[in-house]
Design a protein around this motif. Structure first.
Motif, mmCIF file in Angstrom:
data_model
loop_
_atom_site.group_PDB
_atom_site.id
_atom_site.type_symbol
_atom_site.label_atom_id
_atom_site.label_comp_id
_atom_site.label_asym_id
_atom_site.label_seq_id
_atom_site.Cartn_x
_atom_site.Cartn_y
_atom_site.Cartn_z
ATOM 1 N N VAL A 32 23.904 -9.978 6.455
ATOM 2 C CA VAL A 32 22.460 -9.829 6.545
ATOM 3 C C VAL A 32 21.931 -10.863 7.537
ATOM 4 N N PRO A 33 21.193 -10.445 8.557
ATOM 5 C CA PRO A 33 20.730 -11.402 9.572
ATOM 6 C C PRO A 33 19.624 -12.301 9.030
ATOM 7 N N PRO A 34 19.425 -13.461 9.648
ATOM 8 C CA PRO A 34 18.348 -14.356 9.210
ATOM 9 C C PRO A 34 16.978 -13.702 9.382
ATOM 10 N N LEU A 35 16.067 -14.067 8.529
ATOM 11 C CA LEU A 35 14.712 -13.528 8.572
ATOM 12 C C LEU A 35 13.940 -14.158 9.726
ATOM 13 N N HIS A 36 13.282 -13.317 10.522
ATOM 14 C CA HIS A 36 12.429 -13.848 11.589
ATOM 15 C C HIS A 36 11.040 -13.216 11.590
ATOM 16 N N THR A 37 10.881 -12.099 10.876
ATOM 17 C CA THR A 37 9.583 -11.432 10.787
ATOM 18 C C THR A 37 9.252 -11.179 9.334
ATOM 19 N N LEU A 38 8.063 -11.582 8.930
ATOM 20 C CA LEU A 38 7.636 -11.393 7.550
ATOM 21 C C LEU A 38 6.308 -10.646 7.532
ATOM 22 N N PHE A 39 6.320 -9.489 6.886
ATOM 23 C CA PHE A 39 5.086 -8.744 6.653
ATOM 24 C C PHE A 39 4.413 -9.298 5.402
ATOM 25 N N LEU A 40 3.125 -9.466 5.456
ATOM 26 C CA LEU A 40 2.356 -9.860 4.283
ATOM 27 C C LEU A 40 1.529 -8.666 3.825
ATOM 28 N N GLY A 41 1.765 -8.223 2.591
ATOM 29 C CA GLY A 41 0.956 -7.154 2.012
ATOM 30 C C GLY A 41 -0.376 -7.734 1.566
ATOM 31 N N VAL A 42 -1.274 -7.910 2.510
ATOM 32 C CA VAL A 42 -2.505 -8.664 2.310
ATOM 33 C C VAL A 42 -3.378 -8.061 1.211
ATOM 34 N N THR A 43 -3.491 -6.757 1.219
ATOM 35 C CA THR A 43 -4.298 -6.073 0.210
ATOM 36 C C THR A 43 -3.852 -4.626 0.104
ATOM 37 N N GLU A 44 -4.035 -4.040 -1.062
ATOM 38 C CA GLU A 44 -3.759 -2.621 -1.245
ATOM 39 C C GLU A 44 -5.032 -1.798 -1.095
ATOM 40 N N ASP A 45 -6.163 -2.463 -0.939
ATOM 41 C CA ASP A 45 -7.441 -1.775 -0.795
ATOM 42 C C ASP A 45 -7.675 -1.422 0.666
ATOM 43 N N CYS A 46 -8.603 -0.510 0.899
ATOM 44 C CA CYS A 46 -8.921 -0.073 2.258
ATOM 45 C C CYS A 46 -10.351 0.456 2.286
ATOM 46 N N ASN A 47 -10.975 0.352 3.464
ATOM 47 C CA ASN A 47 -12.315 0.901 3.628
ATOM 48 C C ASN A 47 -12.296 2.341 4.120
ATOM 49 N N MET A 48 -11.109 2.903 4.318
ATOM 50 C CA MET A 48 -10.940 4.321 4.637
ATOM 51 C C MET A 48 -10.165 5.006 3.525
ATOM 52 N N ARG A 49 -10.180 6.324 3.579
ATOM 53 C CA ARG A 49 -9.366 7.126 2.665
ATOM 54 C C ARG A 49 -8.708 8.247 3.466
ATOM 55 N N CYS A 50 -7.759 7.849 4.320
ATOM 56 C CA CYS A 50 -7.055 8.824 5.157
ATOM 57 C C CYS A 50 -6.337 9.837 4.273
ATOM 58 N N ARG A 51 -6.415 11.083 4.658
ATOM 59 C CA ARG A 51 -5.906 12.164 3.811
ATOM 60 C C ARG A 51 -4.393 12.116 3.642
ATOM 61 N N TYR A 52 -3.685 11.541 4.589
ATOM 62 C CA TYR A 52 -2.230 11.516 4.533
ATOM 63 C C TYR A 52 -1.672 10.152 4.134
ATOM 64 N N CYS A 53 -2.525 9.215 3.745
ATOM 65 C CA CYS A 53 -2.090 7.828 3.537
ATOM 66 C C CYS A 53 -1.056 7.720 2.417
ATOM 67 N N PHE A 54 -0.028 6.899 2.654
ATOM 68 C CA PHE A 54 1.029 6.698 1.647
ATOM 69 C C PHE A 54 0.723 5.514 0.738
ATOM 70 N N VAL A 55 -0.355 4.765 1.019
ATOM 71 C CA VAL A 55 -0.695 3.599 0.213
ATOM 72 C C VAL A 55 -1.388 4.024 -1.079
ATOM 73 N N HIS A 56 -0.957 3.457 -2.202
ATOM 74 C CA HIS A 56 -1.618 3.680 -3.489
ATOM 75 C C HIS A 56 -2.717 2.629 -3.607
ATOM 76 N N HIS A 57 -3.956 3.031 -3.380
ATOM 77 C CA HIS A 57 -5.048 2.069 -3.295
ATOM 78 C C HIS A 57 -5.385 1.487 -4.665
ATOM 79 N N THR A 58 -5.296 0.159 -4.742
ATOM 80 C CA THR A 58 -5.700 -0.578 -5.938
ATOM 81 C C THR A 58 -6.442 -1.823 -5.457
ATOM 82 N N PRO A 59 -7.097 -2.547 -6.350
ATOM 83 C CA PRO A 59 -7.771 -3.779 -5.927
ATOM 84 C C PRO A 59 -6.825 -4.947 -5.655
ATOM 85 N N ALA A 60 -5.504 -4.756 -5.828
ATOM 86 C CA ALA A 60 -4.562 -5.859 -5.671
ATOM 87 C C ALA A 60 -4.682 -6.492 -4.284
ATOM 88 N N ARG A 61 -4.766 -7.812 -4.264
ATOM 89 C CA ARG A 61 -4.866 -8.535 -3.002
ATOM 90 C C ARG A 61 -4.046 -9.813 -3.088
#
Length: 426
Positions: A32-61
């Motif tokens: 497994v290579p060393p980590l160099h990029t880290l995504f932060l799941g900043v929030t599960e909320d959104c100000n849009m509601r795209c019809r195809y979105c794969f995100v399960h919108h919750t207030p989690a932040r």
């Protein structure tokens, strides 16, 4: 999570002859290579509601404390003596909802700790971006992936606001502003079945706005019921209209980059099939993103670590890609168990449209199987590929051949698509 998924993530690890690949198609022989990029799941909320979105919108932040902990975790992963460029990518939901509370302090601290060498990315719908924020991004080595589907009809239908209001009026004046700061920005649009007939129109609109790079991503999570034969035919017609425009512009000296068809140019130019090599197993995670093989991972608001940013809000199936947490780090054996489930020789589409072993597919022997995460989130099984992805990939492949046949000897095309410069035959 269903029993199939549980079973899939708990196999015995397999290696050949002390890690020397013998082409059995089963082993994962690399570390497994060393980590160099880290995504932060900043929030599960959104100000849009795209019809195809794969995100399960919750207030989690994500709290700032967790984000800071993740920042220090990433820096600690850098091997001693190495000076690699580290990256943090802000992801959601819509991460700009936490601009002042999290993004700004993390960027400032990350730059301080790395002598301004750390880079940052953000995936955003653009609604909350303005000149001040774009200035901050340019000043702090921060790139942008702006998700935008096109002209008014498509954008308003595909990507309405949270309350159902149209989103295009909020963005129409921001497109040129964003391109002012990011002139090489890719027009990144999701192709959704109900609006696929507007794909060429949206391409022309984006060209008029100043885009030069394009990425049309068919909604591979779409249902078989939505993607009818008529929709696939419409996708084909629209893509070939775009291909004809690409050919026309190239003959006038203007190269237009179109993904995902441009990645097939090399095969049509050289005849080399990149994934028909048993030594592919020597590449971490078969070279696929989202499975821990490319030095990236995501931290969720609860401090758990997943191999891919697109899975952290899928509570039913995300455990298949859970590999650790900020307190205990990444469990490399869990990463390898994911790799051990990936086998190009077992790929098939979810409807067996191209046969039990892809024998009817034009891409047999050179397909990566698309997004590995979506094999689980859509099909519940590794190596089973979403039907929509397979159908559209075949169309993309043929469109690429159409372009190569027309432009093979064109000097502008050769300048940008040169096998000697861009294709590693080794």
């Amino acid at each position: 999570m269903n029993q199939t998924t549980n079973k899939n993530v708990q196999p015995e690890l397999h290696t050949c002859n002390g890690g020397n690949c013998e082409g059995c198609g089963k082993c994962t022989a690399t570390e497994v290579p060393p980590l160099h990029t880290l995504f932060l799941g900043v929030t599960e909320d959104c100000n849009m509601r795209c019809r195809y979105c794969f995100v399960h919108h919750t207030p989690a932040r994500m709290t700032l404390d967790t984000a800071m902990k993740a920042l220090y975790f990433l820096i600690a992963q850098q091997p001693s003596g190495e000076n690699r460029n580290l990256n943090i990518t802000f992801f959601g939901g819509e991460p700009t909802l936490e601009w002042d509370s999290l993004i700004v302090p993390i960027v400032k601290r990350g730059r301080e700790l790395t002598n301004n060498k750390m880079s940052f990315n953000i995936t955003s719908n653009g609604v909350l971006l303005n000149r001040e924020r774009l200035e901050f991004m340019k000043e702090n080595n921060m790139s942008l992936l702006f998700s935008f589907d096109g002209d008014e009809e498509t954008q308003n239908y595909n990507r309405p606001m949270k309350g159902g209001q149209p989103s295009f009026p909020l963005l129409k004046d921001k497109v040129k502003l964003i391109l002012e700061y990011f002139p090489q920005m890719t027009f990144r649009a999701t192709v959704y079945a109900p609006t696929v007939h507007l794909m060429y129109h949206n391409f022309e609109y984006a060209v008029g706005e100043g885009y030069k790079h394009f990425f049309f991503a068919p909604d591979s999570c779409g249902s078989v019921q939505d993607w009818t034969e008529a929709v696939f035919q419409s996708y084909t017609d629209q893509l070939y209209k775009i291909a004809n425009r690409v050919i026309e512009e190239c003959r006038q000296g203007n190269y237009i980059c179109i993904s995902p068809i441009d990645r097939f140019y090399m095969t049509h130019m050289t005849g080399i099939i990149p994934y028909n090599d048993p030594n592919i197993r020597n590449i971490p995670g078969l070279g696929r993103c989202g499975v821990g093989g490319n030095g990236s991972a995501l931290v969720a608001p609860d401090q758990k670590i997943y191999t891919c940013q697109e899975v952290f809000t899928n509570y039913e199936k995300r455990d298949a890609f859970l590999v650790g947490d900020l307190d205990n780090g990444i469990d490399k054996e869990k990463v390898k168990r994911i790799w051990d489930q990936m086998d190009f020789k077992k790929l098939r589409d979810s409807e067996c449209y191209y046969g039990e072993h892809c024998e009817k597919c034009a891409l047999v022997g050179q397909c990566q199987g698309g997004c590995t995460v979506r094999q689980i989130t859509v099909c519940d099984e590794f190596n089973v590929v979403p039907y929509v992805y397979c159908r559209t990939e075949n169309i993309n492949y043929q469109a690429a051949k159409y372009i190569v046949d027309a432009l093979r000897d064109d000097p502008t095309f050769q300048l940008h698509v040169n096998p000697n410069n861009r294709w590693n035959k080794g």
